[in-house]
Design a protein around this motif. Structure first.
Motif, PDB file in Angstrom:
ATOM      1  N   VAL A  72      30.640  39.378  41.283  1.00 17.23           N
ATOM      2  CA  VAL A  72      32.321  39.591  41.239  1.00 17.23           C
ATOM      3  C   VAL A  72      32.911  38.361  41.850  1.00 17.23           C
ATOM      4  N   ALA A  73      33.829  37.644  41.162  1.00 12.89           N
ATOM      5  CA  ALA A  73      34.597  36.498  41.632  1.00 12.89           C
ATOM      6  C   ALA A  73      36.062  36.767  41.510  1.00 12.89           C
ATOM      7  N   LEU A  74      37.022  36.010  42.472  1.00 16.66           N
ATOM      8  CA  LEU A  74      38.276  35.952  42.180  1.00 16.66           C
ATOM      9  C   LEU A  74      38.669  34.519  41.624  1.00 16.66           C
ATOM     10  N   VAL A  75      39.172  34.401  40.463  1.00 17.47           N
ATOM     11  CA  VAL A  75      39.339  33.228  40.021  1.00 17.47           C
ATOM     12  C   VAL A  75      40.940  32.847  40.349  1.00 17.47           C
ATOM     13  N   THR A  76      41.380  31.897  40.925  1.00 22.21           N
ATOM     14  CA  THR A  76      42.574  31.595  41.402  1.00 22.21           C
ATOM     15  C   THR A  76      43.391  30.234  41.148  1.00 22.21           C
ATOM     16  N   ALA A  77      44.611  30.072  41.371  1.00 26.67           N
ATOM     17  CA  ALA A  77      45.374  29.107  40.844  1.00 26.67           C
ATOM     18  C   ALA A  77      46.683  29.194  41.341  1.00 26.67           C
TER      19      ALA A  77
END
Length: 170
Positions: free
Chosen positions: A26-31
């Motif tokens: 599980v990952a958080l994709v951020t921008a």
């Protein structure tokens, strides 16, 4: 003679049922969008190449995070540990403009990196590839960090689970 439906035909619900039996990290994709951090939970992240370094994440075409990535040309991947279950749930379900409320983070090359992530990458957007209702987002890592040895958070059977690192298998 009337054609009968193939009993093994793969429908959306059938595929979802099969995929529930595949454990993923599980990952958080951020921008960053308009000077504000944005992000979403993802379990469709993988390494594509080590030479040159290249990673992939799959995002729904309607994702605000995807719009931020294509607008900024960069994104982050924050790998979550067992202590991040609430954060994973929040980034999967909370309104997009509220996900970062109270969440510690820092900007690395203008990309939000979540405090306490087990590991993180900041990537330059290489390209996107259309795939049905998603876009495959290919990124070249330009920065990485690994902070800890916490047990990873995984998604399995439609639930967040913990994987005990160092536990020998059979």
């Amino acid at each position: 003679m009337t054609a009968r439906p193939d009993p093994g035909a793969v429908t959306g619900p059938a595929l979802r049922s099969v995929l529930r039996r595949w454990a993923t990290g599980v990952a958080l994709v951020t921008a960053t969008a308009q000077g504000r951090p944005t992000g979403c939970t993802a379990s469709s992240f993988t390494s594509i190449s080590l030479s040159p370094p290249l990673v992939l994440v799959s995002l729904d075409r309607g994702s605000r995070t995807l719009a931020a990535i294509t607008g900024a040309g960069a994104f982050g991947i924050n790998l979550l540990g067992r202590h991040h279950r609430d954060l994973a749930e929040r980034f999967a379900t909370a309104p997009a403009d509220r996900r970062f409320d109270g969440v510690g983070h820092r900007l690395v090359r203008e990309v939000p990196v979540v405090d306490g992530a087990m590991a993180a990458l900041v990537c330059r957007l290489e390209r996107t590839v259309a795939a049905a209702d998603h876009l495959l987002v290919l990124g070249q890592p330009v920065w990485c960090d690994q902070r800890g040895t916490a047990d990873p958070l995984v998604h399995f059977g439609s639930h967040y689970q913990c994987l005990a690192v160092g536990t020998p298998s059979g």
